[in-house]
Design a protein around this motif. Structure first.
Motif, short mmCIF file in Angstrom:
data_model
loop_
_atom_site.label_atom_id
_atom_site.label_comp_id
_atom_site.label_asym_id
_atom_site.label_seq_id
_atom_site.Cartn_x
_atom_site.Cartn_y
_atom_site.Cartn_z
N THR A 82 -20.58 -54.47 -55.31
CA THR A 82 -21.08 -55.73 -54.75
C THR A 82 -21.89 -55.53 -53.48
OG1 THR A 82 -18.97 -55.99 -53.59
CG2 THR A 82 -19.22 -57.12 -55.72
N LEU A 83 -21.77 -54.33 -52.85
CA LEU A 83 -22.51 -54.08 -51.61
C LEU A 83 -23.70 -53.15 -51.83
CD1 LEU A 83 -19.76 -53.73 -48.85
CD2 LEU A 83 -21.29 -55.64 -49.30
N VAL A 84 -23.95 -52.73 -53.06
CA VAL A 84 -25.14 -51.92 -53.32
C VAL A 84 -26.38 -52.72 -52.94
CG1 VAL A 84 -26.55 -50.85 -55.11
CG2 VAL A 84 -24.08 -50.49 -55.09
N GLY A 85 -27.29 -52.06 -52.23
CA GLY A 85 -28.46 -52.75 -51.71
C GLY A 85 -28.29 -53.23 -50.28
N ALA A 86 -27.12 -52.98 -49.70
CA ALA A 86 -26.85 -53.41 -48.33
C ALA A 86 -27.75 -52.67 -47.34
CB ALA A 86 -25.39 -53.18 -47.97
N GLN A 87 -28.10 -53.37 -46.26
CA GLN A 87 -28.78 -52.75 -45.14
C GLN A 87 -27.71 -52.19 -44.20
OE1 GLN A 87 -32.25 -52.60 -45.03
NE2 GLN A 87 -31.98 -53.46 -47.09
N VAL A 88 -27.91 -50.97 -43.71
CA VAL A 88 -26.89 -50.28 -42.93
C VAL A 88 -27.46 -49.85 -41.59
CG1 VAL A 88 -25.21 -48.39 -42.94
CG2 VAL A 88 -25.96 -49.39 -45.11
N LYS A 89 -26.67 -50.01 -40.55
CA LYS A 89 -26.99 -49.47 -39.23
C LYS A 89 -25.76 -48.77 -38.67
CE LYS A 89 -30.85 -52.02 -37.18
NZ LYS A 89 -31.31 -52.81 -36.01
N GLN B 254 -25.62 -48.77 -28.59
CA GLN B 254 -26.85 -48.06 -28.90
C GLN B 254 -26.99 -47.87 -30.41
OE1 GLN B 254 -27.12 -44.27 -26.97
NE2 GLN B 254 -28.77 -43.56 -28.28
N VAL B 255 -28.18 -48.16 -30.95
CA VAL B 255 -28.43 -47.93 -32.36
C VAL B 255 -28.75 -46.46 -32.58
CG1 VAL B 255 -29.88 -48.52 -34.33
CG2 VAL B 255 -29.37 -50.25 -32.61
N LEU B 256 -27.95 -45.78 -33.39
CA LEU B 256 -28.16 -44.36 -33.64
C LEU B 256 -29.02 -44.11 -34.87
CD1 LEU B 256 -24.65 -42.96 -32.80
CD2 LEU B 256 -26.66 -43.02 -31.36
N LEU B 257 -28.89 -44.96 -35.88
CA LEU B 257 -29.73 -44.87 -37.06
C LEU B 257 -30.39 -46.22 -37.28
CD1 LEU B 257 -27.56 -42.90 -39.65
CD2 LEU B 257 -29.54 -42.07 -38.39
N GLN B 258 -31.71 -46.23 -37.37
CA GLN B 258 -32.39 -47.48 -37.68
C GLN B 258 -31.96 -47.94 -39.07
OE1 GLN B 258 -34.16 -49.29 -35.58
NE2 GLN B 258 -33.67 -47.77 -34.01
N ALA C 242 -16.41 -43.05 -30.47
CA ALA C 242 -16.28 -44.08 -31.49
C ALA C 242 -17.66 -44.56 -31.94
CB ALA C 242 -15.48 -45.25 -30.95
N TYR C 243 -17.78 -44.85 -33.23
CA TYR C 243 -19.02 -45.35 -33.82
C TYR C 243 -18.67 -46.49 -34.78
CZ TYR C 243 -20.95 -41.08 -31.92
OH TYR C 243 -21.31 -40.08 -31.06
N VAL C 244 -19.65 -47.34 -35.04
CA VAL C 244 -19.45 -48.45 -35.95
C VAL C 244 -20.58 -48.48 -36.97
CG1 VAL C 244 -19.33 -50.96 -36.17
CG2 VAL C 244 -18.21 -49.84 -34.26
N LEU C 245 -20.22 -48.52 -38.24
CA LEU C 245 -21.17 -48.70 -39.33
C LEU C 245 -21.17 -50.17 -39.72
CD1 LEU C 245 -20.32 -45.60 -39.55
CD2 LEU C 245 -21.09 -45.79 -41.93
N VAL C 246 -22.36 -50.75 -39.84
CA VAL C 246 -22.49 -52.16 -40.20
C VAL C 246 -23.27 -52.28 -41.49
CG1 VAL C 246 -23.32 -54.41 -39.45
CG2 VAL C 246 -22.45 -52.80 -37.76
N PHE C 247 -22.70 -52.98 -42.46
CA PHE C 247 -23.33 -53.22 -43.76
C PHE C 247 -23.65 -54.72 -43.84
CE2 PHE C 247 -20.42 -49.74 -44.00
CZ PHE C 247 -21.03 -48.78 -44.80
N GLU C 248 -24.90 -55.05 -44.21
CA GLU C 248 -25.30 -56.45 -44.33
C GLU C 248 -25.96 -56.68 -45.68
OE1 GLU C 248 -27.72 -59.91 -41.88
OE2 GLU C 248 -28.28 -57.81 -41.61
#
Length: 534
Positions: A477-484, A491-495, A515-521
């Motif tokens: 269901t999350l395939v195609g998500a935009q990830v940062k 600070q954004v580490l990966l565009q 610590a890092y955070v991955l965000v899926f949209e």
């Protein structure tokens, strides 16, 4: 340059596993810690508060007296162990009178986590050290996920991966010395909220300062009128101007520049110029975040702050249309103030009728290299309290017990101000110095931005903690998500990139520990996962 979008206001998802017991002590008889112990020092955990002021009007505190013990500290044990992956933060209030100190040790407080079941519990300890300011109450937060930590044994794993910590040790001004220090400690709590998970998660207004040239006139008003006809308040020495010399956007950053130069305006010549911006946006309750570097130089006084939209101050953007109330009845919120004579100290304050406008409700903290390094200064403004933080760590909370027009003129719209004033003695060699802002953003309460718990649990991130390759698998269901990918400081580490498959591998080897955070949209829905780098 690091630009964030709506995702920065997310609720971070961290699985809540393991230890969940409340660990706290207000030293008023309401705590859960019953075995405080002093090693090589004096301790009284029912001591009358000798400094009932600032953020701590409490009547009883813990007194810590290092009378010269080489390894003086206080400590307590818990039943079970701390789950730092779920709750990595500890907080306390501390007051250290300068008159109690001998020697030249650094003014600091450290929190050490140990395995109290070992014969030598210190041998595998992990420690976070924080600087403190003398002669005032301050809140200190120790975050073992994002703060720099020291493992006594270099072979010990990252503290958030461990499950053997059952002891907390507090130490003031270091060890291996025979110097004296007295400290007063209050309101110790484990699992403190460091600002993540704010209900204010919908971006409602922002300036990212993209491009080059003058500031955006649709968002900002230059306040230049001398309010009393000949000068600014607080014996300030500058003229504020609308010239590009004093405020401009360049390469995606706002520069507000204080300069030494003779400048004549409104019939008066002054020896300094700068800029003062009013936002053309006002709001009630929310979260403000500004990423900024501060000016250098004795005499500089930069501020990120707010005033009631109803203030009658001459020359202000809102005064002609909404000005009905004088200062301090309009309320003033100082999100960040800094003075060039105290280089790495920042302060937040509230000005209200209950204090006659005086600086009585305030809290400050020491930060690292504030003029060369960007820090995120934030305010969380709710109907009951104000919380001020730097890089996610809350250092001052204003929450009066009685909310009325005298203590709380903060139930109506306020607007933002950015300025650099010149005040008092100025460094002889001072010519100019800027406050530089990467962005300023306002969030208010929106709908929840996380998907269901079931969907969150289907995202797999492993190994976690990670040293090199990080594997990510997501539900179909999350395939195609935009990830940062974000660091703990925002600070954004990966565009942003697109995840077109259910599995992905990212190389984490070049990232520093923390610590890092991955965000899926996807489709307006956003989910997050927290990752630790060893």
């Amino acid at each position: 340059m690091h630009k964030l979008n709506l995702l920065l206001g997310l609720l971070f998802f961290v699985p809540l596993l393991g230890f969940s017991q409340t660990v706290e002590d207000d030293f008023e008889g309401n705590g859960t810690i019953t075995n405080w112990t002093g090693d090589d020092c004096g301790m009284d955990n029912a001591f009358a508060n000798p400094f009932q002021q600032g953020i701590n009007p409490s009547s009883t505190v813990l007194q810590y007296q290092d009378g010269g013990g080489q390894y003086a500290n206080i400590r307590f044990d818990i039943n079970g162990t701390f789950d730092l992956a779920a709750k990595p933060s500890f907080a306390l209030k501390i007051y250290v009178p300068s008159s109690s100190i001998t020697g030249n040790q650094p003014n600091q407080v450290s929190l050490k986590l140990q395995d109290g079941d070992l014969a030598e519990p210190w041998s595998t300890q992990s420690e976070v050290i924080k600087p403190i300011v003398l002669d005032q109450w301050q809140e200190v937060i120790f975050n073992f996920a994002s703060d720099p930590h020291q493992n006594l044994n270099e072979g010990s794993p990252h503290p958030v991966t461990r499950s053997d910590f059952n002891r907390v040790v507090l130490q003031v001004n270091g060890e291996n010395n025979n110097d004296l220090v007295t400290a007063y400690i209050d309101d110790f709590i484990y699992g403190v909220d460091t600002g993540e998970g704010s209900i204010y998660n919908q971006l409602v207004w922002a300036d990212e300062f993209d491009g080059n040239g003058p500031v955006d006139p649709t968002k900002w008003h230059h306040q230049t009128q001398l309010p009393n006809g000949f000068s600014w308040y607080n014996n300030e020495l500058q003229h504020y101007t609308n010239r590009l010399d004093n405020s401009y956007v360049e390469d995606g950053f706002l520069h507000i520049v204080a300069k030494r130069e003779n400048f004549t305006d409104q019939g008066h010549t002054k020896a300094y110029t700068s800029a003062r911006l009013n936002s053309k946006f006002a709001f009630t309750y929310g979260r403000v975040e500004a990423r900024a570097k501060l000016p250098f130089g004795l005499g500089t006084w930069p501020a990120i702050w707010m005033l009631g939209k109803n203030v009658t101050e001459p020359g202000g953007y809102w005064a002609n249309t909404h000005g009905t109330t004088g200062w301090p009845a309009c309320g003033e919120i100082d999100i960040m103030e800094h003075w060039g004579y105290n280089q790495n100290f920042v302060q937040s304050a509230l000005h209200t009728p209950s204090s006659s406008g005086a600086t009585q409700n305030y809290g400050g903290t020491l930060a690292e290299d504030v003029s060369n390094t960007f820090h995120v200064y934030a305010l969380e403004w709710t109907p009951e309290e104000m919380r001020f933080s730097i890089d996610g760590a809350v250092y001052y909370t204003y929450a009066p017990s009685s909310l009325n027009s005298a203590t709380w003129p903060f139930d109506a719209d306020q607007y933002l101000l950015l300025n650099v004033a010149i005040q008092g003695e100025v460094a002889a060699g001072f010519t100019q110095s800027p406050m530089v802002l990467d962005y300023i953003r306002v969030y208010q309460e929106g709908t929840s931005t996380t998907s269901s718990t079931e969907e969150l649990e289907q995202i797999e991130v492993f190994p976690n903690p990670v040293e090199g390759p990080l594997n990510i698998t997501i539900p179909a269901t999350l395939v195609g998500a935009q990830v940062k990918v974000y660091a703990a400081n925002g600070q954004v580490l990966l565009q942003q990139f697109r995840q077109d498959t259910t599995s992905l591998t990212l190389d984490w080897s070049a990232y520093p520990a923390g610590a890092y955070v991955l965000v899926f949209e996807l489709g307006g829905e956003q989910v997050t996962r927290k990752v630790m780098k060893m």
